[in-house]
Motif scaffolding. Structure first.
Motif, short mmCIF file in Angstrom:
data_model
loop_
_atom_site.label_atom_id
_atom_site.label_comp_id
_atom_site.label_asym_id
_atom_site.label_seq_id
_atom_site.Cartn_x
_atom_site.Cartn_y
_atom_site.Cartn_z
N UNK A 42 -48.75 42.62 16.92
CA UNK A 42 -47.80 41.51 16.92
C UNK A 42 -46.85 41.71 18.10
N UNK A 43 -46.49 40.62 18.78
CA UNK A 43 -45.50 40.71 19.85
C UNK A 43 -44.22 40.04 19.40
N UNK A 44 -43.12 40.79 19.48
CA UNK A 44 -41.79 40.25 19.20
C UNK A 44 -41.19 39.84 20.54
N UNK A 45 -40.73 38.59 20.63
CA UNK A 45 -40.18 38.04 21.86
C UNK A 45 -38.74 37.60 21.65
N UNK A 46 -37.90 37.89 22.62
CA UNK A 46 -36.49 37.48 22.59
C UNK A 46 -36.20 36.76 23.91
N UNK A 47 -35.94 35.44 23.81
CA UNK A 47 -35.64 34.62 24.99
C UNK A 47 -34.21 34.09 24.88
N UNK A 48 -33.49 34.15 25.98
CA UNK A 48 -32.12 33.66 26.00
C UNK A 48 -31.88 32.95 27.33
N UNK A 49 -31.57 31.66 27.24
CA UNK A 49 -31.35 30.89 28.47
C UNK A 49 -29.89 30.84 28.87
N UNK A 50 -29.02 31.39 28.06
CA UNK A 50 -27.59 31.28 28.30
C UNK A 50 -26.99 30.17 27.44
N UNK A 51 -27.82 29.18 27.13
CA UNK A 51 -27.38 28.07 26.28
C UNK A 51 -28.01 28.15 24.90
N UNK A 52 -29.15 28.82 24.81
CA UNK A 52 -29.81 28.96 23.52
C UNK A 52 -30.57 30.28 23.49
#
Length: 83
Positions: A42-52
């Motif tokens: 399983x791959x855990x992903x954390x994305x942050x655009x600064x707005x969300x």
């Protein structure tokens, strides 16, 4: 604000969840061969655009031995929600 995209692979084995390849911001991607006794990846992903921000798990590989997968998931629970 800059975008962030980080991920960690987690491999379910008879010894529990094992950390695999990973990418963190401001670091090189670390590549590790999956354990030979894994039953699930399983791959855990954390994305942050600064707005969300968005965190997610994606199943990348599953053994054909459904009984082993079910037993180890019951014993160790779902993949870690952390990088």
């Amino acid at each position: 604000m800059s975008a962030s995209y980080e991920w960690t692979e987690w491999h379910l084995t008879p010894a529990g969840w094992i950390r695999g390849s990973e990418r963190t911001d401001f670091s090189k991607t670390t590549i590790k061969e999956p354990p030979t006794d894994r039953v699930l990846t399983v791959t855990y992903t954390d994305e942050n655009s600064g707005y969300s921000a968005h965190q997610s798990h994606s199943e990348d590989w599953r053994s054909e031995d459904a009984d082993s997968v079910a037993a180890l998931l019951e014993q160790y629970g779902p993949a870690p929600a952390q990088l």
